[in-house]
Design a protein around this motif. Structure first.
Motif, PDB file in Angstrom:
ATOM      1  N   ALA A 165       5.816  47.503  15.768  1.00 37.97           N
ATOM      2  CA  ALA A 165       6.195  48.104  14.486  1.00 37.97           C
ATOM      3  C   ALA A 165       6.857  47.059  13.579  1.00 37.97           C
ATOM      4  O   ALA A 165       6.576  47.010  12.377  1.00 37.97           O
TER       5      ALA A 165
ATOM      6  N   ARG B  77       4.140  44.770  12.288  1.00 48.93           N
ATOM      7  CA  ARG B  77       3.378  45.438  11.209  1.00 48.93           C
ATOM      8  C   ARG B  77       4.141  45.388   9.893  1.00 48.93           C
ATOM      9  O   ARG B  77       3.552  45.171   8.834  1.00 48.93           O
ATOM     10  N   GLN B  78       5.451  45.614   9.958  1.00 49.07           N
ATOM     11  CA  GLN B  78       6.272  45.568   8.747  1.00 49.07           C
ATOM     12  C   GLN B  78       6.252  44.155   8.147  1.00 49.07           C
ATOM     13  O   GLN B  78       6.079  43.989   6.935  1.00 49.07           O
TER      14      GLN B  78
ATOM     15  N   ARG C  79       6.316  48.765  21.701  1.00 51.11           N
ATOM     16  CA  ARG C  79       6.028  49.619  20.555  1.00 51.11           C
ATOM     17  C   ARG C  79       6.907  49.223  19.366  1.00 51.11           C
ATOM     18  O   ARG C  79       6.435  49.087  18.240  1.00 51.11           O
ATOM     19  N   ARG C  80       8.188  49.013  19.615  1.00 56.72           N
ATOM     20  CA  ARG C  80       9.113  48.630  18.535  1.00 56.72           C
ATOM     21  C   ARG C  80       8.770  47.258  17.969  1.00 56.72           C
ATOM     22  O   ARG C  80       8.823  47.030  16.760  1.00 56.72           O
TER      23      ARG C  80
END
Length: 110
Positions: free
Chosen positions: A53, A56-57, A49-50
């Motif tokens: 993220a 995505r950033q 999950r991290r």
């Protein structure tokens, strides 16, 4: 240097094409390795999950600077492979089947 009929630009394009192929192969290998790590380590779901993220950033920052660049395609493909993009995601990311689900592997733009 022998005259093989190719222009310097054509030779440069060919060299870039080979570099892109190498990068696609390495990206595919990294995707497999990362996926295996998430599957086998305790807390792998949270790590995945991290990581998604973070990708995505990076994708958003890269889209601002190089909207049509190969890095955008690579980050989008990685998110799809991670199953970290919903089917109706902005930018047409959508989840696509992975090689583990029956499709053959493809390059970084897959």
């Amino acid at each position: 240097m022998p005259d093989d009929g190719e222009t310097p630009q054509a030779r440069e394009r060919e060299a870039r094409g080979l570099e892109v192929q190498k990068l696609e192969l390495l990206t595919g290998l990294y995707e497999v390795a990362i996926g295996r790590l998430f599957e086998t380590v305790p807390g792998g779901d949270e790590a995945k999950r991290r990581f998604a993220a973070d990708v995505r950033q990076l994708l958003e920052v890269t889209r601002e600077r190089q909207p049509d660049g190969p890095a955008v395609q690579t980050y989008e493909a990685l998110l799809r492979r991670l199953g970290a993009a919903p089917p109706d995601a902005a930018g047409g990311l959508g989840v696509v089947p992975t090689p583990e689900q029956g499709l053959p592997p493809s390059g970084s733009g897959a």
